[in-house]
Write a protein that holds these residues in place. Sequence first.
Motif, PDB file in Angstrom:
ATOM      1  N   ALA A  85       0.923  -1.075   0.092  1.00  0.00           N
ATOM      2  CA  ALA A  85       0.002  -0.165  -0.010  1.00  0.00           C
ATOM      3  C   ALA A  85       0.854   1.207   0.158  1.00  0.00           C
ATOM      4  CB  ALA A  85      -0.930   0.101   1.244  1.00  0.00           C
ATOM      5  N   GLY A  86       0.529   2.179  -0.902  1.00  0.00           N
ATOM      6  CA  GLY A  86       1.259   3.486  -0.876  1.00  0.00           C
ATOM      7  C   GLY A  86       2.589   3.474  -1.709  1.00  0.00           C
ATOM      8  N   GLN A 130      -4.136   1.836 -11.282  1.00  0.00           N
ATOM      9  CA  GLN A 130      -4.272   2.145  -9.947  1.00  0.00           C
ATOM     10  C   GLN A 130      -5.883   2.209  -9.442  1.00  0.00           C
ATOM     11  OE1 GLN A 130      -2.323   5.902 -10.794  1.00  0.00           O
ATOM     12  NE2 GLN A 130      -1.083   5.344  -8.753  1.00  0.00           N
ATOM     13  N   ASP A 132      -8.110   2.653  -5.379  1.00  0.00           N
ATOM     14  CA  ASP A 132      -7.961   3.017  -3.964  1.00  0.00           C
ATOM     15  C   ASP A 132      -7.655   2.025  -2.983  1.00  0.00           C
ATOM     16  OD1 ASP A 132      -8.632   5.485  -5.703  1.00  0.00           O
ATOM     17  OD2 ASP A 132     -10.539   5.620  -4.800  1.00  0.00           O
ATOM     18  N   ARG A 135      -7.242   3.856   4.371  1.00  0.00           N
ATOM     19  CA  ARG A 135      -6.022   3.734   5.550  1.00  0.00           C
ATOM     20  C   ARG A 135      -6.879   4.165   6.722  1.00  0.00           C
ATOM     21  NH1 ARG A 135      -1.960   7.726   3.773  1.00  0.00           N
ATOM     22  NH2 ARG A 135      -3.479   9.132   4.752  1.00  0.00           N
ATOM     23  N   TRP A 145      -4.089  -0.750   6.389  1.00  0.00           N
ATOM     24  CA  TRP A 145      -4.791  -0.401   5.324  1.00  0.00           C
ATOM     25  C   TRP A 145      -5.910  -1.496   4.875  1.00  0.00           C
ATOM     26  CZ3 TRP A 145      -3.180   3.669   1.913  1.00  0.00           C
ATOM     27  CH2 TRP A 145      -2.083   4.182   2.231  1.00  0.00           C
ATOM     28  N   VAL A 296      -7.555   6.568   0.105  1.00  0.00           N
ATOM     29  CA  VAL A 296      -6.341   7.105  -0.527  1.00  0.00           C
ATOM     30  C   VAL A 296      -6.487   6.892  -2.138  1.00  0.00           C
ATOM     31  CG1 VAL A 296      -3.641   6.944  -0.522  1.00  0.00           C
ATOM     32  CG2 VAL A 296      -5.296   6.691   1.765  1.00  0.00           C
ATOM     33  N   ALA A 299      -3.693   4.302  -4.342  1.00  0.00           N
ATOM     34  CA  ALA A 299      -2.692   3.696  -3.257  1.00  0.00           C
ATOM     35  C   ALA A 299      -2.026   2.377  -3.703  1.00  0.00           C
ATOM     36  CB  ALA A 299      -3.399   3.776  -1.926  1.00  0.00           C
TER      37      ALA A 299
END
Length: 304
Positions: A85-86, A130, A132, A135, A145, A296, A299
């Motif tokens: 994540a991220g 991508q 979402d 979080r 997450w 997010v 993410a």
Amino acid sequence: MTADDHLPGPVAVLANPTAGRGRHRALLPQLLERLAAGGRPVRLLPVSSPAEAEAVCRAAVADGAGALVAVGGDGTVHRALQAVAGTDVPFGPIPAGTGNDFALDVGFPADPLAAAAVIAEAVRDGRSRQVDLARMVGVDGAERWYGAVLAAGFDAIVNERANRMRWPRGPSRYELAILVELARMRPRRYTLRLDGVPQDMDAVLVAVGNCPTYGGGMRICPDADPTDGLLDVVVAGPVDRRTLVRVKPRIYEGTHVRHPMVYSFRARTVELAAEGITSYADGERSLELPVTISAVPGALRLLR
């Protein structure tokens, strides 16, 4: 969106052999072979217990894995998400568990071999897209997450009861936990802040969805979209147990949201508080309330 910057590293694979009560265990060699068709080395991560899985995934990402693949259900996916994540490390879920809500909601085939083929093709083509993630942060700063849904009402209470029980084993333990908690069910006072706007209410069920489904196909947040940068919040008000039992089957079709005591909201940030509730994210025990949950955007990079 390309994944070329990470493809030089191996494809790390987290596999849960007990997922789906082990019914896909014999498929693992075929899944690894199918993934290898993507043209990158495939590395099966050494995991001897679920508790190890998250740390092993984090280590693989830190060591330069070009991608991470999770073979299992939502619990396996949840542990893998904590590592990617991220980041810009792409991820692929292969649905092989009892509940495969996240994988199916983001468009992967239900058949594990077909999902592996989709992932291999994305690896070969250097392609990802991508989506979402949500979080969540606790009052002590702990961060988790999740990809699908956070449960923070009756379903979370049932899960907590079932996890404390040592008897019976198997699905009947969860069924017994439902009966026990139905007998004890009472509305609780929830304090919500939706993008800073307070919304206090008595409720028996609260779900915060990045995706529509949880619990193996129950469309608890039927309009949730993991690409819109928003969270969907569904709340069942102070209904009695008879009404809850009558409405609950409608969750599979998502028609429960038409009930006059079910409320739906949408927000980028959700602050959620209630006494004595431990939340469950992607079906896994997570943080105690209060928590702050944020959508997010982008993410996670999916191998699709």
